[in-house]
Write a protein that holds these residues in place. Structure first.
Motif, PDB file in Angstrom:
ATOM      1  N   VAL A   1      22.825  39.586 -22.935  1.00  0.00           N
ATOM      2  CA  VAL A   1      24.235  39.202 -22.802  1.00  0.00           C
ATOM      3  C   VAL A   1      24.364  37.769 -22.325  1.00  0.00           C
ATOM      4  O   VAL A   1      25.216  37.003 -22.801  1.00  0.00           O
ATOM      5  N   THR A   2      23.505  37.357 -21.385  1.00  0.00           N
ATOM      6  CA  THR A   2      23.563  35.966 -20.899  1.00  0.00           C
ATOM      7  C   THR A   2      23.263  34.984 -22.027  1.00  0.00           C
ATOM      8  O   THR A   2      23.951  33.964 -22.192  1.00  0.00           O
ATOM      9  N   GLY A   3      22.221  35.266 -22.813  1.00  0.00           N
ATOM     10  CA  GLY A   3      21.903  34.370 -23.926  1.00  0.00           C
ATOM     11  C   GLY A   3      23.016  34.298 -24.954  1.00  0.00           C
ATOM     12  O   GLY A   3      23.344  33.207 -25.457  1.00  0.00           O
ATOM     13  N   GLU A   4      23.625  35.434 -25.278  1.00  0.00           N
ATOM     14  CA  GLU A   4      24.726  35.421 -26.244  1.00  0.00           C
ATOM     15  C   GLU A   4      25.936  34.655 -25.723  1.00  0.00           C
ATOM     16  O   GLU A   4      26.594  33.923 -26.485  1.00  0.00           O
ATOM     17  N   ASN A   5      26.227  34.800 -24.448  1.00  0.00           N
ATOM     18  CA  ASN A   5      27.362  34.052 -23.875  1.00  0.00           C
ATOM     19  C   ASN A   5      27.113  32.549 -23.916  1.00  0.00           C
ATOM     20  O   ASN A   5      28.017  31.762 -24.243  1.00  0.00           O
ATOM     21  N   PHE A   6      25.901  32.124 -23.589  1.00  0.00           N
ATOM     22  CA  PHE A   6      25.575  30.696 -23.665  1.00  0.00           C
ATOM     23  C   PHE A   6      25.688  30.199 -25.105  1.00  0.00           C
ATOM     24  O   PHE A   6      26.261  29.126 -25.373  1.00  0.00           O
ATOM     25  N   LYS A   7      25.169  30.956 -26.044  1.00  0.00           N
ATOM     26  CA  LYS A   7      25.205  30.529 -27.454  1.00  0.00           C
ATOM     27  C   LYS A   7      26.644  30.453 -27.974  1.00  0.00           C
ATOM     28  O   LYS A   7      26.997  29.499 -28.683  1.00  0.00           O
ATOM     29  N   ASP A   8      27.466  31.435 -27.617  1.00  0.00           N
ATOM     30  CA  ASP A   8      28.861  31.413 -28.075  1.00  0.00           C
ATOM     31  C   ASP A   8      29.607  30.212 -27.506  1.00  0.00           C
ATOM     32  O   ASP A   8      30.393  29.558 -28.213  1.00  0.00           O
ATOM     33  N   LYS A   9      29.387  29.906 -26.256  1.00  0.00           N
ATOM     34  CA  LYS A   9      30.081  28.767 -25.642  1.00  0.00           C
ATOM     35  C   LYS A   9      29.662  27.453 -26.289  1.00  0.00           C
ATOM     36  O   LYS A   9      30.511  26.589 -26.600  1.00  0.00           O
ATOM     37  N   LEU A  10      28.351  27.292 -26.501  1.00  0.00           N
ATOM     38  CA  LEU A  10      27.870  26.046 -27.109  1.00  0.00           C
ATOM     39  C   LEU A  10      28.283  25.952 -28.581  1.00  0.00           C
ATOM     40  O   LEU A  10      28.602  24.865 -29.076  1.00  0.00           O
ATOM     41  N   PHE A  11      28.299  27.085 -29.289  1.00  0.00           N
ATOM     42  CA  PHE A  11      28.728  27.053 -30.692  1.00  0.00           C
ATOM     43  C   PHE A  11      30.205  26.683 -30.809  1.00  0.00           C
ATOM     44  O   PHE A  11      30.601  25.984 -31.751  1.00  0.00           O
TER      45      PHE A  11
ATOM     46  N   VAL B   1      23.526  19.342 -27.882  1.00  0.00           N
ATOM     47  CA  VAL B   1      24.147  20.646 -27.596  1.00  0.00           C
ATOM     48  C   VAL B   1      23.610  21.706 -28.551  1.00  0.00           C
ATOM     49  O   VAL B   1      23.316  22.844 -28.143  1.00  0.00           O
ATOM     50  N   ASN B   2      23.453  21.338 -29.823  1.00  0.00           N
ATOM     51  CA  ASN B   2      22.918  22.290 -30.805  1.00  0.00           C
ATOM     52  C   ASN B   2      21.471  22.648 -30.490  1.00  0.00           C
ATOM     53  O   ASN B   2      21.057  23.818 -30.611  1.00  0.00           O
ATOM     54  N   LYS B   3      20.699  21.681 -30.050  1.00  0.00           N
ATOM     55  CA  LYS B   3      19.300  21.950 -29.687  1.00  0.00           C
ATOM     56  C   LYS B   3      19.229  22.887 -28.478  1.00  0.00           C
ATOM     57  O   LYS B   3      18.383  23.798 -28.429  1.00  0.00           O
ATOM     58  N   ALA B   4      20.113  22.670 -27.505  1.00  0.00           N
ATOM     59  CA  ALA B   4      20.143  23.551 -26.339  1.00  0.00           C
ATOM     60  C   ALA B   4      20.503  24.978 -26.747  1.00  0.00           C
ATOM     61  O   ALA B   4      19.955  25.954 -26.211  1.00  0.00           O
ATOM     62  N   ARG B   5      21.379  25.127 -27.713  1.00  0.00           N
ATOM     63  CA  ARG B   5      21.741  26.465 -28.191  1.00  0.00           C
ATOM     64  C   ARG B   5      20.535  27.166 -28.812  1.00  0.00           C
ATOM     65  O   ARG B   5      20.286  28.351 -28.562  1.00  0.00           O
ATOM     66  N   ASN B   6      19.768  26.424 -29.593  1.00  0.00           N
ATOM     67  CA  ASN B   6      18.579  27.028 -30.205  1.00  0.00           C
ATOM     68  C   ASN B   6      17.528  27.373 -29.154  1.00  0.00           C
ATOM     69  O   ASN B   6      16.853  28.419 -29.248  1.00  0.00           O
TER      70      ASN B   6
END
Length: 680
Positions: free
Chosen positions: A53-63, A99-104
């Protein structure tokens, strides 16, 4: 091209704020407690869910951040170049790439640690893996903190950019600083551009809108441009160059013929020739401003020659762009101070835009596909007869009546004019009854009678009321003068002693009336003494005796009766009984000896001696509807029991159905651990 709304981009949080937001959201969305004695599968699933859940929340915010910021290749070239001028597109793309690199990276971290958590053999091992995963994610977010701060600054600046539609009918204004561009925009639009008597007051693009022939036009005010090499121009000047290069519009090049802007006509002509390549394929007009200071006919020969050269270049630009109508006006004059020629310039620019757009469409490849859909019908004459215009007589009469009505309206005096003639506002009061439709105009200002119980007010009026009122006034005058016939007739039948008594009574009556009137007139200012301290109103036997004596009665018996009652109310003393030896013995002592100083018996005797003002509640009173005493006691108990719950809930009565908020949000929202009550 993609239309981008820069004002819809959400706020970009800083690195620390994003970490707090995501961790708080994870704490709310996932379970918070796992016990040591739980199964290993349950423990693994608990911590795997946390990391996922933490990873998905970070990815959604950055996306969301990446998706909302515009891509420079997908938007209009005007906006793309404008963003490059303002923010440097290399820095902009680099920030979004980080930001995109951090998401990956966060996605990879979450995947790796979920795989490790599948083989966690204890609660401690799983917890350590979860902490390591969240720690690495937060470290990645902290690393892109500068990029997030840069993107937030860019977002704030982009939200302040004007909303320019590149496909709309546009009038673009350019020229040297302080030549009157902003003043012209304020005149023809509802924009409020700052105007000051110094150069570079306008530092960015400003947009206003105007209407002409039921069409909306956008007018863009650009910052001033100086005549210098392209590499030496600053960001403010490059905004104007970008708008000239990419927007399809009618260009108005402003020329200050008076020289009050600080630049000569030669310098302004040099700027025109240096940027004339940006005017190709666009309607161009040269606007000579401030003719109130320097008329065109008063220019020197050199200045006239420079203006003619600019005019010739404008005609050449039209021929290159494909406009074969060389007679179109390209040199206009106006003055924003006196409003001379301002609207003519706007109208000419709007017409030139429409003509240019029509010409472009006529030269496009799609015109042949559309022309076959149109057919213009032209009537042909059948014979040589003359058919004049025929208007029916009824239509002419209606038109004549309409003309008469308009003339009457023009002659009719307005309410405002009547108000000014009769004293103005606050003095003149308009009549609301003058438009009433009545049989006679004299009835309009009549007072409307009131109706009571189906009767008019006139039904209650006496027709001889005026004569009766006069008679009453005459009688009142006779009474005030002391000449009353009835009293004189009474006095004539009396004895002299009776007449004296009657005169005394009348005199006393007048004195009392006069005294009452004086007291009534001074009642508000006269001090009032409370009866507690008023000696004249004390309820004493002396006062009662004086009053009775004044009435001619003997007060002795009344005073004696009052005194005997006061003695009896004080209570009688216990009588002392006499013993056989002649000594006095108190009856209370005898009672004590008989009862043996028994406290219960003594208390019972005291209770029996007290008087009861009402019967006990348990006793049945006729009319209450109870069969016996037991039924009444039971009913009272049941009534108290039924009220107990209602009182506990603070209900006003049986009909109180108010449902209060039993779970306040500030006490029950979210989850908290043991001891974390500081937020309350």
């Amino acid at each position: 091209m993609v239309q981008c709304n820069f004002k819809a981009i959400t706020v970009v949080p800083s690195g620390k704020e994003m970490i707090d937001i995501i961790l708080s959201r994870t704490q709310r969305q996932t379970p918070t407690v796992v016990h040591k004695g739980s199964r290993k599968q349950t423990i693994r699933h608990f911590y795997m869910h946390k990391v996922k859940v933490t990873g998905e929340n970070f990815k959604d915010k950055l996306f969301t951040i990446i998706d909302q910021f515009p891509r420079l290749e997908a938007i209009h070239p005007f906006y793309s170049d404008l963003l490059h001028v303002l923010y440097n597109k290399d820095h902009y793309k680099l920030a979004l790439a980080q930001v995109n690199k951090a998401r990956n990276q966060i996605s990879k971290i979450a995947t790796d640690y979920i795989r490790l958590l599948k083989y966690g053999d204890s609660l401690y091992r799983c917890k350590c893996l979860k902490v390591a995963a969240l720690g690495r994610m937060c470290t990645v977010i902290k690393g892109i903190g500068p990029s997030l701060a840069y993107l937030e600054q860019v977002r704030q600046h982009m939200a302040r950019l004007p909303s320019i539609d590149p496909n709309m009918r546009t009038i673009l204004i350019c020229g040297y600083p302080n030549v009157g561009k902003s003043s012209f925009v304020n005149k023809i639009t509802r924009a409020d551009v700052d105007v000051q008597p110094y150069a570079f007051t306008t530092k960015s693009l400003f947009v206003g809108h105007t209407d002409y022939n039921c069409l909306r036009y956008q007018v863009i005010d650009t910052p001033g441009i100086l005549d210098r090499p392209f590499e030496d121009r600053n960001i403010i000047e490059m905004c104007s160059i970008t708008a000239l290069a990419h927007l399809r519009s009618a260009v108005l090049f402003f020329l200050d013929v008076s020289g009050s802007c600080g630049y000569s006509i030669a310098q302004q002509a040099a700027l025109f020739h240096s940027i004339k390549s940006l005017f190709l394929n666009k309607p161009l007009m040269i606007v000579c401003n401030k003719i109130d200071l320097q008329p065109m006919h008063a220019l020197s020969e050199e200045d006239k020659r420079l203006v003619d050269e600019m005019k010739a270049e404008a005609h050449k630009t039209l021929s290159i762009g494909g406009d074969q109508n060389g007679e179109q006006q390209v040199l206009l004059t106006m003055s924003t101070l006196t409003d001379e020629g301002v609207m003519d310039v706007r109208n000419t620019a709007c017409e030139r835009i429409l003509d240019h757009r029509v010409e472009i469409k006529m030269k496009s490849k799609k015109i042949n596909d559309h022309l076959n859909r149109f057919h213009v019908a032209v009537p042909k004459s059948r014979d040589a007869k003359d058919r004049p215009i025929y208007i029916p007589q009824q239509v002419l009469e209606q038109w004549a009546k309409a003309q008469e009505g308009e003339q009457e309206k023009a002659k009719r005096k307005l309410e405002k004019e009547m108000e000014n003639e009769n004293g103005g506002a606050g003095v003149y009061s308009a009549s609301l009854k003058k438009h009433y439709i009545l049989a006679s105009d004299e009835w309009k200002e009549d007072i409307i009678p009131e109706i009571i119980d189906g009767h008019n007010v006139a039904d209650f009026m006496d027709p001889d009321i005026l004569e009766r009122a006069k008679e009453l006034e005459r009688e009142e005058g006779m009474v005030l003068a002391g000449d009353v016939g009835d009293e004189s007739e009474i006095d004539g039948d009396m004895m002299p002693e009776e007449r004296e008594a009657l005169n005394a009574i009348r005199k006393r009556k007048k004195a009392l009336i006069q005294e009452h009137r004086i007291k009534k007139s001074t009642a508000e200012s006269r001090p009032v003494v409370p009866r507690k301290f008023d000696k004249d109103w004390q309820f004493t036997t002396e006062r009662m005796g004086c009053q009775l004596s004044g009435l001619g009665l003997d007060p002795s018996k009344a005073i004696e009766r009052v005194r005997s009652r006061s003695v009896s109310r004080r209570g009688r003393k216990r009588e002392r009984s006499v013993a056989a030896d002649g000594t006095g013995v108190d009856s209370m002592e005898i009672d004590n000896e008989r009862e043996g100083n028994n406290k219960k018996l003594r208390l019972r005797s005291v209770l029996r001696s007290r008087s009861r003002s009402r019967a006990p509640i348990e006793e049945v009173v006729p009319g209450e509807g109870f069969k016996d005493k037991e039924q009444k006691v039971k009913a009272i108990k049941l009534g108290k029991k039924s009220v107990k719950k209602r009182n506990k809930h603070a209900r006003k009565g049986e009909a109180d159905r108010v449902i209060l908020n039993m779970m306040p949000k500030h006490l029950f929202s979210g989850k908290r651990g043991i001891g974390k009550t500081s937020r309350r």
